[in-house]
Scaffold this motif. Sequence first.
Motif, PDB file in Angstrom:
ATOM      1  N   HIS A 240       0.865  -1.182   0.000  1.00 35.20           N
ATOM      2  CA  HIS A 240       0.000   0.000   0.000  1.00 35.20           C
ATOM      3  C   HIS A 240       0.899   1.228   0.000  1.00 35.20           C
ATOM      4  N   TYR A 241       0.730   2.067  -1.012  1.00 38.41           N
ATOM      5  CA  TYR A 241       1.530   3.272  -1.153  1.00 38.41           C
ATOM      6  C   TYR A 241       0.686   4.491  -0.785  1.00 38.41           C
ATOM      7  N   LYS A 242       1.242   5.340   0.044  1.00 31.05           N
ATOM      8  CA  LYS A 242       0.560   6.572   0.431  1.00 31.05           C
ATOM      9  C   LYS A 242       1.531   7.738   0.295  1.00 31.05           C
ATOM     10  N   LEU A 243       1.215   8.645  -0.599  1.00 29.67           N
ATOM     11  CA  LEU A 243       2.049   9.827  -0.827  1.00 29.67           C
ATOM     12  C   LEU A 243       1.392  11.027  -0.149  1.00 29.67           C
ATOM     13  N   THR A 244       2.136  11.692   0.720  1.00 27.38           N
ATOM     14  CA  THR A 244       1.623  12.878   1.409  1.00 27.38           C
ATOM     15  C   THR A 244       2.358  14.113   0.941  1.00 27.38           C
ATOM     16  N   TYR A 245       1.592  15.091   0.493  1.00 26.99           N
ATOM     17  CA  TYR A 245       2.163  16.361   0.059  1.00 26.99           C
ATOM     18  C   TYR A 245       1.058  17.416   0.122  1.00 26.99           C
ATOM     19  N   PHE A 246       1.419  18.650  -0.141  1.00 27.28           N
ATOM     20  CA  PHE A 246       0.429  19.717  -0.175  1.00 27.28           C
ATOM     21  C   PHE A 246      -0.414  19.597  -1.447  1.00 27.28           C
ATOM     22  N   ASN A 247      -1.507  20.339  -1.495  1.00 23.00           N
ATOM     23  CA  ASN A 247      -2.396  20.272  -2.650  1.00 23.00           C
ATOM     24  C   ASN A 247      -1.911  21.200  -3.771  1.00 23.00           C
ATOM     25  N   VAL A 248      -0.667  20.994  -4.159  1.00 25.35           N
ATOM     26  CA  VAL A 248      -0.047  21.724  -5.267  1.00 25.35           C
ATOM     27  C   VAL A 248       0.830  20.729  -6.022  1.00 25.35           C
ATOM     28  N   ARG A 249       1.360  21.150  -7.173  1.00 26.79           N
ATOM     29  CA  ARG A 249       2.242  20.260  -7.936  1.00 26.79           C
ATOM     30  C   ARG A 249       3.575  20.093  -7.196  1.00 26.79           C
TER      31      ARG A 249
ATOM     32  N   PRO B 126      -1.685   1.762  -8.278  1.00 24.98           N
ATOM     33  CA  PRO B 126      -2.579   2.478  -7.361  1.00 24.98           C
ATOM     34  C   PRO B 126      -1.811   3.050  -6.170  1.00 24.98           C
ATOM     35  N   PHE B 127      -2.196   4.250  -5.753  1.00 24.79           N
ATOM     36  CA  PHE B 127      -1.588   4.837  -4.558  1.00 24.79           C
ATOM     37  C   PHE B 127      -2.575   5.800  -3.926  1.00 24.79           C
ATOM     38  N   GLU B 128      -2.397   6.041  -2.640  1.00 20.34           N
ATOM     39  CA  GLU B 128      -3.225   7.000  -1.931  1.00 20.34           C
ATOM     40  C   GLU B 128      -2.551   8.364  -2.015  1.00 20.34           C
ATOM     41  N   ASP B 129      -3.259   9.319  -2.581  1.00 23.24           N
ATOM     42  CA  ASP B 129      -2.723  10.657  -2.815  1.00 23.24           C
ATOM     43  C   ASP B 129      -3.236  11.580  -1.708  1.00 23.24           C
ATOM     44  N   LYS B 130      -2.525  11.629  -0.606  1.00 21.02           N
ATOM     45  CA  LYS B 130      -2.932  12.425   0.555  1.00 21.02           C
ATOM     46  C   LYS B 130      -2.440  13.857   0.404  1.00 21.02           C
ATOM     47  N   ARG B 131      -3.370  14.795   0.303  1.00 23.59           N
ATOM     48  CA  ARG B 131      -3.025  16.206   0.129  1.00 23.59           C
ATOM     49  C   ARG B 131      -3.469  16.981   1.360  1.00 23.59           C
ATOM     50  N   ILE B 132      -2.526  17.661   1.980  1.00 26.55           N
ATOM     51  CA  ILE B 132      -2.832  18.337   3.232  1.00 26.55           C
ATOM     52  C   ILE B 132      -2.884  19.850   3.038  1.00 26.55           C
ATOM     53  N   ASP B 133      -3.630  20.511   3.902  1.00 24.87           N
ATOM     54  CA  ASP B 133      -3.710  21.970   3.881  1.00 24.87           C
ATOM     55  C   ASP B 133      -2.487  22.553   4.580  1.00 24.87           C
ATOM     56  N   LYS B 134      -1.977  23.647   4.056  1.00 24.45           N
ATOM     57  CA  LYS B 134      -0.799  24.270   4.657  1.00 24.45           C
ATOM     58  C   LYS B 134      -1.080  24.731   6.086  1.00 24.45           C
ATOM     59  N   ALA B 135      -2.348  25.027   6.369  1.00 26.40           N
ATOM     60  CA  ALA B 135      -2.709  25.463   7.719  1.00 26.40           C
ATOM     61  C   ALA B 135      -2.498  24.351   8.739  1.00 26.40           C
ATOM     62  N   ASP B 136      -2.575  23.095   8.281  1.00 29.84           N
ATOM     63  CA  ASP B 136      -2.410  21.947   9.185  1.00 29.84           C
ATOM     64  C   ASP B 136      -0.949  21.517   9.314  1.00 29.84           C
ATOM     65  N   TRP B 137      -0.073  22.087   8.482  1.00 29.97           N
ATOM     66  CA  TRP B 137       1.303  21.620   8.428  1.00 29.97           C
ATOM     67  C   TRP B 137       2.084  21.801   9.727  1.00 29.97           C
ATOM     68  N   PRO B 138       1.987  22.936  10.420  1.00 26.58           N
ATOM     69  CA  PRO B 138       2.775  23.090  11.655  1.00 26.58           C
ATOM     70  C   PRO B 138       2.559  21.963  12.658  1.00 26.58           C
ATOM     71  N   GLU B 139       1.334  21.487  12.767  1.00 28.74           N
ATOM     72  CA  GLU B 139       1.042  20.410  13.715  1.00 28.74           C
ATOM     73  C   GLU B 139       1.479  19.052  13.174  1.00 28.74           C
ATOM     74  N   LEU B 140       1.346  18.858  11.862  1.00 25.83           N
ATOM     75  CA  LEU B 140       1.696  17.575  11.260  1.00 25.83           C
ATOM     76  C   LEU B 140       3.197  17.403  11.045  1.00 25.83           C
TER      77      LEU B 140
END
Length: 231
Positions: A3-12, A28-42
Amino acid sequence: MPHYKLTYFNVRGRGEPVRMMFTIAGVPFEDKRIDKADWPELKKTFPFGTLPVLEVDGVQIGQTLAIVRYVAREFECIQNMLFVENITPPGLAGPDNLTAALADALADQFVDFLQSTEKWLVSTFGGTATSEEKDEIYNTVFVPAREKHFAYFEAALAKSTTGWYAGTPELTHADVVIANYLAFVSSLDKNADKLFEGFPLMEAQYKKVVLRSSQTAEVSCRETRCNVLRR
């Protein structure tokens, strides 16, 4: 299959070449896109406190080029398990270690190009530079870097009989990485229509990768109802 999960911001950005590689390979992979507002905690939950991060069955891999190289070699191992319209997708690492090293070198060289244009990149994202100062930075930083580094890539393609950077029958991770970052540079360059002026082989290669990526994505979605899982 893992199972592949890629985490990055919602930009290229740095995550896009990895997304493109999964798409081109039809994996197949899970494309996890996070908000920059959540980044400090994550941030503290990721190795090195940076993105992108690829998780493979829960094991986290940081640093863009490390991920790119892992994915390229991983797809080389599983390519025979995949099938898209009766065409076995590329492994992306190259047929042997020597070719993989050539592809690695080309990808690294393009990162060197980006780093050499850092002052210009910063100026395009606002900053305090005036319009005249931005023009000067463009002409004194970006243009010379483009002339110097693009010559290396044009020469590599001139030696290739296939139109791919490492001279392979199919594209490698170098082709994907360079095309992705060219798209990024083009989006910032005020003279984007002249980006490839004097470098016709680079332009042809760029168009080939973009076309391959879009066609594969369409086929993959049609045949599997989209193999990219967005969360």
